[in-house]
Motif scaffolding. Structure first.
Motif, short mmCIF file in Angstrom:
data_model
loop_
_atom_site.label_atom_id
_atom_site.label_comp_id
_atom_site.label_asym_id
_atom_site.label_seq_id
_atom_site.Cartn_x
_atom_site.Cartn_y
_atom_site.Cartn_z
N THR A 92 37.05 39.54 43.65
CA THR A 92 37.59 40.55 44.55
C THR A 92 38.10 39.91 45.84
OG1 THR A 92 36.02 42.14 43.64
CG2 THR A 92 37.10 42.73 45.69
N LEU A 140 44.50 46.73 48.69
CA LEU A 140 43.88 48.04 48.46
C LEU A 140 44.51 48.73 47.26
CD1 LEU A 140 43.51 49.32 52.13
CD2 LEU A 140 41.73 48.43 50.62
N GLU A 141 45.78 48.46 47.02
CA GLU A 141 46.47 49.03 45.86
C GLU A 141 46.35 48.12 44.64
OE1 GLU A 141 51.07 49.49 44.53
OE2 GLU A 141 50.58 50.01 46.60
N SER A 162 42.46 47.44 43.35
CA SER A 162 41.57 48.60 43.36
C SER A 162 40.61 48.60 42.18
CB SER A 162 42.38 49.89 43.40
OG SER A 162 43.18 50.00 42.25
N ASP A 163 41.07 48.13 41.01
CA ASP A 163 40.18 48.10 39.84
C ASP A 163 39.04 47.10 40.05
OD1 ASP A 163 41.99 46.01 39.78
OD2 ASP A 163 42.14 45.99 37.59
N GLU A 177 36.58 48.62 42.59
CA GLU A 177 35.73 49.65 42.00
C GLU A 177 34.61 49.02 41.17
OE1 GLU A 177 35.67 52.99 42.42
OE2 GLU A 177 37.13 52.60 43.99
#
Length: 103
Positions: A33, A46-47, A50-51, A54
């Motif tokens: 990440t 952030l776009e 995102s996976d 999460e």
């Protein structure tokens, strides 16, 4: 998310691990990440990431796992109170006391 300190000192380096998950089972996911955030920058990451974000949040917060456990427990008690399960069948027998459990 870990952030860089404004002033870097030897004490910062010694205590840096306290605000990360590098000593847990989430270390690899956190590293992926952070690499994604570094590659894209904070706003685009952030776009784009995102996976990964999460998955990382789920790894250390375990909200889905706790919700699954709670739902299974509620269902077992519902079955017990409606008579579909006996008190002996309410929960499975635990592991032996001298067994090894790996996370």
């Amino acid at each position: 998310m870990p952030v860089d300190p404004l002033i870097r000192t030897p004490l910062t380096d010694l205590t840096g691990m306290l605000v990360t998950h590098q000593d847990s089972r989430c270390a690899g996911l956190e590293m992926k990440t952070m690499n994604c955030f570094e590659a894209y920058g904070h706003l685009r990451a952030l776009e784009k990431c995102s996976d990964l974000m999460e998955d990382y949040k789920e790894c250390f917060l375990m909200q889905k796992q706790a919700k699954r456990y709670q739902d299974m427990r509620i269902e077992r008690y519902r079955q017990y109170f409606t008579g579909k399960r006996s008190k002996d069948e309410l929960f499975a027998e635990g592991p032996a006391l001298d067994s090894f459990q790996r996370y």
